[in-house]
Design an enzyme around this catalytic site. Structure first.
Site, PDB file in Angstrom:
ATOM      1  CD1 TRP A  80      -2.067  -2.268   0.872  1.00  0.00           C
ATOM      2  CD2 TRP A  80      -3.488  -0.560   0.969  1.00  0.00           C
ATOM      3  NE1 TRP A  80      -3.333  -2.779   0.725  1.00  0.00           N
ATOM      4  CE2 TRP A  80      -4.219  -1.763   0.790  1.00  0.00           C
ATOM      5  CE3 TRP A  80      -4.173   0.653   1.071  1.00  0.00           C
ATOM      6  CZ2 TRP A  80      -5.626  -1.759   0.683  1.00  0.00           C
ATOM      7  CZ3 TRP A  80      -5.566   0.638   0.977  1.00  0.00           C
ATOM      8  CH2 TRP A  80      -6.276  -0.559   0.777  1.00  0.00           C
ATOM      9  CG  HIS A 222     -18.437  -3.662  -0.839  1.00  0.00           C
ATOM     10  ND1 HIS A 222     -19.530  -3.874  -0.039  1.00  0.00           N
ATOM     11  CD2 HIS A 222     -17.868  -2.522  -0.398  1.00  0.00           C
ATOM     12  CE1 HIS A 222     -19.611  -2.913   0.865  1.00  0.00           C
ATOM     13  NE2 HIS A 222     -18.618  -2.081   0.667  1.00  0.00           N
ATOM     14  CG  ASN A 262     -16.146  -4.529   2.417  1.00  0.00           C
ATOM     15  OD1 ASN A 262     -17.047  -5.303   2.687  1.00  0.00           O
ATOM     16  ND2 ASN A 262     -16.191  -3.240   2.735  1.00  0.00           N
ATOM     17  CD1 TRP A 360     -17.194   0.657   6.643  1.00  0.00           C
ATOM     18  CD2 TRP A 360     -15.040   0.645   7.216  1.00  0.00           C
ATOM     19  NE1 TRP A 360     -16.902   1.892   7.176  1.00  0.00           N
ATOM     20  CE2 TRP A 360     -15.584   1.917   7.529  1.00  0.00           C
ATOM     21  CE3 TRP A 360     -13.689   0.415   7.484  1.00  0.00           C
ATOM     22  CZ2 TRP A 360     -14.825   2.930   8.116  1.00  0.00           C
ATOM     23  CZ3 TRP A 360     -12.939   1.425   8.067  1.00  0.00           C
ATOM     24  CH2 TRP A 360     -13.503   2.667   8.366  1.00  0.00           C
ATOM     25  CE  LYS A 387      -6.534  -3.429   6.110  1.00  0.00           C
ATOM     26  NZ  LYS A 387      -6.265  -1.995   6.311  1.00  0.00           N
ATOM     27  CG  ASP A 393     -10.247  -2.672   8.462  1.00  0.00           C
ATOM     28  OD1 ASP A 393      -9.485  -2.808   7.497  1.00  0.00           O
ATOM     29  OD2 ASP A 393     -11.033  -3.560   8.831  1.00  0.00           O
TER      30      ASP A 393
END
Length: 451
Positions: A80, A222, A262, A360, A387, A393
């Site tokens: 990332w 999504h 997600n 999420w 992820k 998160d």
């Protein structure tokens, strides 16, 4: 690991630990000689087929240090790039060039990068906070995109297939959080009015498109965010507009990625969206809420059909993030529920055990999903782990801590009107991107297929 599928299979790769990367890279560079122009690499329809995919040694070390984590530490995960400093690397964290050098040392064929630093990212949401304001489109272009493209264009990396996942959840925000929607925010309305995301993504695609071995995939969110018919059309239009803005063309988009970071399951096995229970359609249940989609793969295929109809190449692919959508463990159902109540039927039958389908953040009960693999089923280029499992998160703190606060990461969140809301978030979570051992251990314990 090698992604199964058609085509060649590269040499078997021994695990590369972070402590050994620098030694291996020095050897590779010393023998390489001066950089010279490389012939353009052969483009492939599906970059994952036959590819040895880069294993991030930083994530692998953290995973292997957890009990039982060595069983999955060799899986490939995306790198990332969520702020400018990530390009060079800071505080002992590997930068982009170090990751690319490590991929070469691993003899990898493919590396996955997530670009996540748009101005006013996530419409200015405080957690995870973005570093660039809505005024910073020039900085995004010159200080973020340009240095990335310059590094990727280095001839030393010409044999790598570079999958670039471009700005997760940005354009979907402009569908569901603008205009007259009850979820609309002034920040999203301003981003839309200025064209900030369209300009940023279009510029990124145009510049990435100058590097022959880059494969850009645009995010399509999504099914539980933009699966409704009133959402899919506007999202399709925005994706096409972004791909044809700031000098880009649709030819710069190789595919699309669904379910990024997600938890939506690939397929609900024990109920269907068109089921009827005691005369009441399933789509009228609280969980489904009139959405024609209840899982990710049908949604992804549907969006792909709309997008190719709108002007994207018929050859575009779709990949799905399966890093945390396994939902195994003791709570996983083994068959459809037997009840005459539509809500109980859906709640008892669904594999996705979230309290609400839109939750999420660091979800309780979640597990690792399908391991990364190429061509797992018709219409899907690959299952991937975008992820990195075990990375938070967002922080689970209360609004009184003084730091960035995200309600859906707070397990004790109480909406302004005092009504109850179950976020499903785990307690004691660190800030976005930091290692969250409790979550990783839960993901491992609830993996499906089991580890």
């Amino acid at each position: 690991m090698t992604m199964p599928g058609r085509g060649r299979v590269s040499a078997r790769v021994r695990p590369v630990l972070a402590t050994a990367v620098s030694v291996l890279v020095v050897g590779v560079l010393a023998s390489a000689g001066p950089a010279k122009a490389a012939d353009p690499p052969h483009r492939v329809d599906n970059p994952y087929v036959g590819a040895q995919v880069y294993v991030n040694p930083e994530w692998a070390d953290r995973a292997a240090a957890e009990p039982g984590g060595d069983a999955v530490a060799g899986q490939p995960t995306a790198v990332w790039l969520d702020r400018i400093a990530r390009i060079e690397g800071t505080d002992g964290v590997m930068g982009l060039r170090e990751h690319l050098d490590a991929a070469v040392a691993q003899r990898a064929d493919l590396i996955q990068l997530t670009l996540y630093d748009l101005p006013a990212r996530d419409c200015g949401r405080r957690a995870p906070p973005g570093e660039l304001t809505i005024e910073d489109i020039a900085r995004y272009q010159t200080e973020f995109i340009e240095p990335i493209v310059e590094i990727l264009a280095d001839p030393h990396y010409a044999d790598l297939r570079i999958v670039a996942l471009v700005e997760p959840n940005s354009l979907p925000n402009l569908v569901v959080n603008t205009g007259s929607r009850y979820t609309a925010t002034p920040a999203c309305d301003e981003v839309q009015a200025r064209g900030t995301y369209l300009d940023g993504i279009g510029y990124a695609l145009a510049r990435l498109g100058t590097v022959p071995n880059v494969y850009a995939y645009l995010d399509i969110s999504h099914h539980a965010e933009v699966g409704w018919p009133e959402d899919s059309g506007p999202l399709t239009a925005l994706l096409y507009q972004a791909a044809t803005t700031a000098g880009s063309t649709v030819a710069n988009v190789h595919g699309f990625v669904a379910n990024t970071a997600n938890y939506s399951v690939l397929h609900e096995e024990y109920f269907r969206a068109d089921d009827v229970v005691n005369g009441q359609p399933v789509y009228q249940s609280r969980w489904v809420d009139w959405n024609p989609f209840i899982d990710e793969v049908p949604y992804a295929r549907h969006l792909r059909e709309l997008l190719t109809g709108a002007g994207f190449s018929p050859e575009v692919g779709v990949i799905v993030d399966t890093s945390r959508n396994g939902w195994g463990g003791p709570a996983r159902p083994t068959g459809p529920a037997t009840t005459g109540d539509v809500n109980r039927y859906v709640d008892g039958s669904r594999i996705d055990r979230r309290a609400k389908v839109g939750n999420w953040c660091n979800q309780v009960g979640s597990g690792l999903g399908q391991r990364p693999t190429a061509e797992p089923e018709p219409g899907i280029d690959a299952y991937v782990w975008v992820k990195p499992p075990g990375e938070s998160d967002g922080a689970s703190g209360s609004p009184n801590t003084g730091g960035p606060y995200e309600p859906l990461c707070d397990p004790n969140y109480v909406p302004p009107r005092g009504s109850s809301y179950d976020t499903g978030a785990m307690p004691d979570a660190p800030p976005f991107g930091e290692w969250f051992p409790a979550h990783f251990r839960q993901l491992l314990a609830n993996a499906w297929p089991p580890v």
